[in-house]
Enzyme design. Structure first.
Site, short mmCIF file in Angstrom:
data_model
loop_
_atom_site.label_atom_id
_atom_site.label_comp_id
_atom_site.label_asym_id
_atom_site.label_seq_id
_atom_site.Cartn_x
_atom_site.Cartn_y
_atom_site.Cartn_z
N GLU A 2 -67.55 2.93 -18.68
CA GLU A 2 -67.36 1.48 -18.73
C GLU A 2 -68.68 0.78 -18.38
OE1 GLU A 2 -64.00 0.50 -16.39
OE2 GLU A 2 -64.07 -1.62 -16.96
N ARG A 58 -61.11 18.82 -10.90
CA ARG A 58 -59.68 19.18 -10.87
C ARG A 58 -59.29 20.04 -12.06
NH1 ARG A 58 -60.05 14.13 -8.87
NH2 ARG A 58 -59.82 13.27 -10.95
P1 AMP Z 1 -61.31 9.82 -19.45
O1 AMP Z 1 -62.68 10.35 -19.74
O2 AMP Z 1 -61.23 8.33 -19.46
O3 AMP Z 1 -60.25 10.47 -20.31
O4 AMP Z 1 -60.99 10.21 -17.94
C1 AMP Z 1 -60.59 11.49 -17.62
C2 AMP Z 1 -61.22 11.99 -16.35
O5 AMP Z 1 -61.23 11.00 -15.33
C3 AMP Z 1 -60.43 13.16 -15.81
O6 AMP Z 1 -61.35 14.12 -15.28
C4 AMP Z 1 -59.57 12.56 -14.73
O7 AMP Z 1 -59.48 13.43 -13.63
C5 AMP Z 1 -60.25 11.26 -14.35
N1 AMP Z 1 -59.33 10.10 -14.37
C6 AMP Z 1 -59.42 9.03 -15.19
N2 AMP Z 1 -58.49 8.12 -14.93
C7 AMP Z 1 -57.74 8.63 -13.93
C8 AMP Z 1 -56.56 8.18 -13.22
N3 AMP Z 1 -55.98 7.01 -13.48
N4 AMP Z 1 -56.07 8.99 -12.25
C9 AMP Z 1 -56.64 10.18 -11.98
N5 AMP Z 1 -57.74 10.65 -12.60
C10 AMP Z 1 -58.28 9.90 -13.56
#
Ligand code: AMP
Length: 178
Positions: free
Chosen positions: A101, A64
């Protein structure tokens, strides 16, 4: 109506996706509205201009992060570079593994896609824990370039992802907070 409110109205909460207990922020309705996309892209561009941040390339994170990221590169008139999950990029890549995780994931970039010393904008749709964006930043640093700023459309404040990104850049642009 204010831009931030308009973006929020085009984000859908999907409960228990992709797994139990997660509220997925679905930003795909934002992509239906070209006028709103233009305003969002201009908001980010204006933030960069106001802070006098020079960008040599926009890096988008799969998948995305490719949509608004490439539009942003277009209005800034700079290269758009893809960061993808393992095994998707065809030419010689460098790779960075990071912890999830449960287990590990990895991101890759074409090693010749970023020039030494470039100021890079790292873009993704959403900032959660910051693990993915930090992994992207590690790749940029391995290529001897700088992270001028991070940019997301949505930030999940309660996960404090912004804090782990401070190590790489002191600028994170994100219009929508939850
Ligand atoms: P993080 O690495 O935990 O910051 O997660 C970010 C990535 O995971 C991004 O590419 C987001 O598109 C996806 N992502 C994580 N959590 C969500 C959520 N609650 N809703 C949509 N996309 C998420």
């Amino acid at each position: 109506m204010e831009l931030i409110q308009k973006i929020k109205e085009n984000i859908r909460d999907v409960e228990n996706f992709p797994k139990e207990g997660i509220i997925f922020k679905d930003i795909t309705p934002l992509f239906y509205d070209q006028n709103l996309i233009n305003q969002t892209v201009n908001f980010i561009k204006d933030e960069l201009i106001n802070d006098k941040i020079k960008i040599d390339a926009v890096v988008g994170i799969e998948s995305r992060g490719f949509i608004i990221g490439s539009l942003l590169a277009n209005v800034l008139n700079v290269p758009f570079v893809l960061i993808r999950k393992s095994g998707k990029l065809p030419r010689k890549t460098i790779r960075h593994e990071y912890n999830l995780e449960y287990g590990v994931d990895a991101v890759e970039i074409h090693e010749d896609s970023i020039k030494t010393g470039w100021n890079v904008l790292i873009h993704d749709d959403l900032l959660a824990t910051g693990g993915t964006a930090a992994a992207a930043a590690e790749l940029i640093q391995k290529l001897n370039a700088k992270i001028a700023a991070f940019n997301f459309i949505v930030e999940l404040n309660f996960l404090n992802g912004r804090n782990i990104l401070k190590k790489y850049s002191n600028k994170t642009i994100c219009p929508v907070q939850f």
